[in-house]
Design a protein around this motif. Structure first.
Motif, mmCIF file in Angstrom:
data_model
loop_
_atom_site.group_PDB
_atom_site.id
_atom_site.type_symbol
_atom_site.label_atom_id
_atom_site.label_comp_id
_atom_site.label_asym_id
_atom_site.label_seq_id
_atom_site.Cartn_x
_atom_site.Cartn_y
_atom_site.Cartn_z
ATOM 1 N N ASP A 347 0.857 -1.188 0.000
ATOM 2 C CA ASP A 347 0.000 0.000 0.000
ATOM 3 C C ASP A 347 0.893 1.237 0.000
ATOM 4 O OD1 ASP A 347 -2.018 1.807 0.226
ATOM 5 O OD2 ASP A 347 -2.528 1.306 2.302
ATOM 6 N N ASN A 348 1.454 1.560 -1.169
ATOM 7 C CA ASN A 348 2.443 2.639 -1.242
ATOM 8 C C ASN A 348 2.119 3.695 -2.295
ATOM 9 O OD1 ASN A 348 2.854 1.103 -3.478
ATOM 10 N ND2 ASN A 348 4.957 0.527 -3.011
ATOM 11 N N GLY A 349 0.877 3.715 -2.760
ATOM 12 C CA GLY A 349 0.480 4.771 -3.685
ATOM 13 C C GLY A 349 0.776 4.515 -5.142
ATOM 14 N N ILE A 350 1.399 3.372 -5.488
ATOM 15 C CA ILE A 350 1.683 3.066 -6.889
ATOM 16 C C ILE A 350 0.394 2.611 -7.571
ATOM 17 C CG2 ILE A 350 2.975 1.600 -8.483
ATOM 18 C CD1 ILE A 350 5.100 1.273 -6.333
ATOM 19 N N ALA A 351 0.056 3.247 -8.681
ATOM 20 C CA ALA A 351 -1.085 2.796 -9.479
ATOM 21 C C ALA A 351 -0.695 1.508 -10.200
ATOM 22 C CB ALA A 351 -1.490 3.867 -10.486
ATOM 23 N N LEU A 352 -1.598 0.557 -10.217
ATOM 24 C CA LEU A 352 -1.309 -0.774 -10.757
ATOM 25 C C LEU A 352 -2.442 -1.248 -11.645
ATOM 26 C CD1 LEU A 352 0.124 -3.661 -10.678
ATOM 27 C CD2 LEU A 352 -1.307 -4.090 -8.661
ATOM 28 N N ASP A 353 -2.101 -1.812 -12.778
ATOM 29 C CA ASP A 353 -3.091 -2.542 -13.560
ATOM 30 C C ASP A 353 -2.442 -3.767 -14.166
ATOM 31 O OD1 ASP A 353 -1.810 -0.569 -15.458
ATOM 32 O OD2 ASP A 353 -3.010 -1.703 -16.900
ATOM 33 N N VAL A 354 -3.260 -4.731 -14.547
ATOM 34 C CA VAL A 354 -2.815 -5.981 -15.160
ATOM 35 C C VAL A 354 -3.466 -6.095 -16.529
ATOM 36 C CG1 VAL A 354 -2.877 -8.503 -15.024
ATOM 37 C CG2 VAL A 354 -2.459 -7.154 -12.956
ATOM 38 N N ALA A 355 -2.661 -6.416 -17.533
ATOM 39 C CA ALA A 355 -3.146 -6.610 -18.900
ATOM 40 C C ALA A 355 -2.841 -8.033 -19.341
ATOM 41 C CB ALA A 355 -2.499 -5.603 -19.849
ATOM 42 N N VAL A 356 -3.849 -8.731 -19.836
ATOM 43 C CA VAL A 356 -3.715 -10.117 -20.261
ATOM 44 C C VAL A 356 -3.862 -10.173 -21.780
ATOM 45 C CG1 VAL A 356 -4.612 -12.466 -20.010
ATOM 46 C CG2 VAL A 356 -4.730 -10.877 -18.073
ATOM 47 N N PHE A 357 -2.916 -10.851 -22.420
ATOM 48 C CA PHE A 357 -2.906 -10.940 -23.878
ATOM 49 C C PHE A 357 -2.932 -12.396 -24.311
ATOM 50 C CE2 PHE A 357 -0.740 -7.030 -22.693
ATOM 51 C CZ PHE A 357 -1.381 -6.100 -23.504
ATOM 52 N N ASP A 358 -3.445 -12.627 -25.529
ATOM 53 C CA ASP A 358 -3.365 -13.983 -26.073
ATOM 54 C C ASP A 358 -2.043 -14.155 -26.822
ATOM 55 O OD1 ASP A 358 -3.638 -12.792 -28.599
ATOM 56 O OD2 ASP A 358 -5.697 -13.474 -28.905
ATOM 57 N N ARG A 359 -1.859 -15.299 -27.451
ATOM 58 C CA ARG A 359 -0.581 -15.592 -28.086
ATOM 59 C C ARG A 359 -0.291 -14.712 -29.286
ATOM 60 N NH1 ARG A 359 0.304 -22.162 -27.866
ATOM 61 N NH2 ARG A 359 0.317 -22.317 -25.572
ATOM 62 N N ASP A 360 -1.314 -14.050 -29.796
ATOM 63 C CA ASP A 360 -1.118 -13.137 -30.921
ATOM 64 C C ASP A 360 -0.935 -11.696 -30.466
ATOM 65 O OD1 ASP A 360 -1.373 -15.195 -32.828
ATOM 66 O OD2 ASP A 360 -3.564 -15.072 -32.701
ATOM 67 N N GLY A 361 -0.901 -11.475 -29.160
ATOM 68 C CA GLY A 361 -0.734 -10.124 -28.645
ATOM 69 C C GLY A 361 -2.009 -9.327 -28.583
ATOM 70 N N ARG A 362 -3.137 -9.989 -28.670
ATOM 71 C CA ARG A 362 -4.435 -9.303 -28.589
ATOM 72 C C ARG A 362 -4.862 -9.207 -27.127
ATOM 73 N NH1 ARG A 362 -9.652 -11.194 -28.796
ATOM 74 N NH2 ARG A 362 -8.822 -13.300 -29.057
ATOM 75 N N LEU A 363 -5.310 -8.030 -26.711
ATOM 76 C CA LEU A 363 -5.746 -7.823 -25.342
ATOM 77 C C LEU A 363 -7.024 -8.625 -25.084
ATOM 78 C CD1 LEU A 363 -5.206 -6.131 -22.724
ATOM 79 C CD2 LEU A 363 -6.877 -4.490 -23.635
ATOM 80 N N VAL A 364 -6.988 -9.509 -24.080
ATOM 81 C CA VAL A 364 -8.165 -10.329 -23.753
ATOM 82 C C VAL A 364 -8.670 -10.050 -22.343
ATOM 83 C CG1 VAL A 364 -7.542 -12.165 -25.372
ATOM 84 C CG2 VAL A 364 -6.737 -12.290 -23.001
#
Length: 380
Positions: A347-364
């Motif tokens: 809990d240190n103020g860093i904004a965080l997000d997670v991005a998941v991609f398929d094997r072709d680099g498409r955002l899923v």
């Protein structure tokens, strides 16, 4: 037997052989070259002290002299570690320096030069790290005392073919131009310790912080790295090749924060992160398809998808079926992975997000928007 390994048929195999860092090899080469400069004779073997105090010997592979300098070289032996510098010739050329200057350093052919702030050395310096510099200085000081000679010298380290080898490392991204770095904190290479990779993660974060970048991304592989760079328009210096070391990256960021971090990876790797694993390599654990099935069930996935997940062969099979029926499995995994990453980050103020991609680099899948606040503080 402790330390022994066994093959698939249960037959004993020897323990993995340790090797020597480029820093150790450069130190041995510099010690031999210094003795050659002072005495006119080069030893066939040279002994140096490692940072922990252990003394080890190296064979001198070649030597030569000119009117003003002496050169000696050692062949890098990385043991059983898949090190890109294994078998490389590490050369040191020593010449007399100005009075009372001690040991100064230069980058020869195949050794890089630092061009960006944030590394242990300032821009303009040869990429010979602090511990190897200390080792080389100590070795020359020791020889100078034994030979009753002057230790004011210039040491140039070179690695033939090093510029090409450096393209296989993260040096270009870190702003180390023209060749390899001379590395090592213990002098010893431990096979498959991945110490060099983790070191590169740390230095990449340091460079991004020094450049004042507001947003960086750590990716598990080249496909997700290219995809997340395109998604957010990140500069190369904002990309961290974290590989399987999500925990190592996040824990370092906990102590050395940036404004925002994106964790990017494929569906299977991010499923592991969602399970609670911070080491995403197969040695640390496999995808828990039972966990994935339960997580999808809790997200009100269709029963058929939950059943398929529970008996699937791979996480990819689950993703493909989820996409076929239009269920956002990638989003579910991204949110679970965010929870694990947030706990590691603190809990240190860093904004965080997670991005998941398929094997072709498409955002899923993406964790509920491009940026997040820290976890709410617990009420006392």
């Amino acid at each position: 037997m402790r330390g022994a390994m066994t093959g698939t048929a249960g037959t004993p195999r020897r323990p993995l052989k340790r090797g020597w860092t480029t820093g150790s090899c450069a130190t041995a080469a510099a010690r031999a070259a210094y003795e050659l400069l002072i005495t006119g004779s080069c030893p066939a073997m040279v002994e140096i002290a490692l940072p922990g105090g252990r003394r080890v010997s190296f064979a001198v592979a070649m030597h030569e002299t000119s009117t003003a300098s002496a050169t000696a070289a050692v062949v890098k032996d990385a043991g059983d570690d898949p090190d890109v510098t294994h078998g490389a010739l590490v050369k040191a050329t020593v010449q007399r320096g100005a009075e009372k200057t001690g040991v100064t350093f230069r980058a020869g052919a195949g050794v890089g030069t630092v061009t960006r702030p944030g590394l242990p050395l300032p821009p303009g310096e040869p990429a010979i790290n602090p511990v190897p510099r200390q080792m080389i200085t100590a070795a020359i000081d020791e020889a100078a005392i034994a030979l009753r000679a002057n230790g004011d010298v210039v040491v140039e380290i070179s690695i033939p073919g090093g510029e090409e080898l450096a393209r296989k490392t993260l040096n270009p991204r870190l702003g180390i131009i023209g060749g390899l770095s001379i590395l090592g904190t213990t002098g010893i290479v431990v096979p498959f310790s991945c110490a060099a990779w983790i070191h590169s993660i740390y230095r990449g974060i340091d460079v991004a912080r020094a450049a004042g970048l507001p947003h960086i991304a750590g990716a598990t592989g080249s496909t997700s790295e290219k995809a997340v760079q395109q998604l957010y328009g990140l500069p190369e210096a904002g990309l961290i090749d974290m590989g399987d070391f999500a925990g190592g990256m996040l824990k370092y960021l906990r102590r050395h924060p940036v404004p925002r971090i994106t964790v990017a990876g494929g569906f299977a790797k991010m499923t592991k992160l969602g399970q609670g694993l911070l080491d995403l390599h197969s040695r640390a654990g496999e995808v828990d398809l039972g966990w994935l099935a339960d997580t999808l069930r809790d997200a009100e996935a269709p029963d058929a998808l939950v059943s398929l997940a529970r008996g699937a062969n791979t996480a990819l099979q689950v993703l493909q079926e989820a996409e076929r029926i239009g269920f956002p499995a990638g989003e579910i995994v991204a949110r679970a992975a965010w929870q694990t990453a947030r706990r590691a980050l603190g809990d240190n103020g860093i904004a965080l997000d997670v991005a998941v991609f398929d094997r072709d680099g498409r955002l899923v899948g993406q964790s509920s928007g491009p940026a997040h606040s820290p976890l709410p503080r617990k009420r006392r």
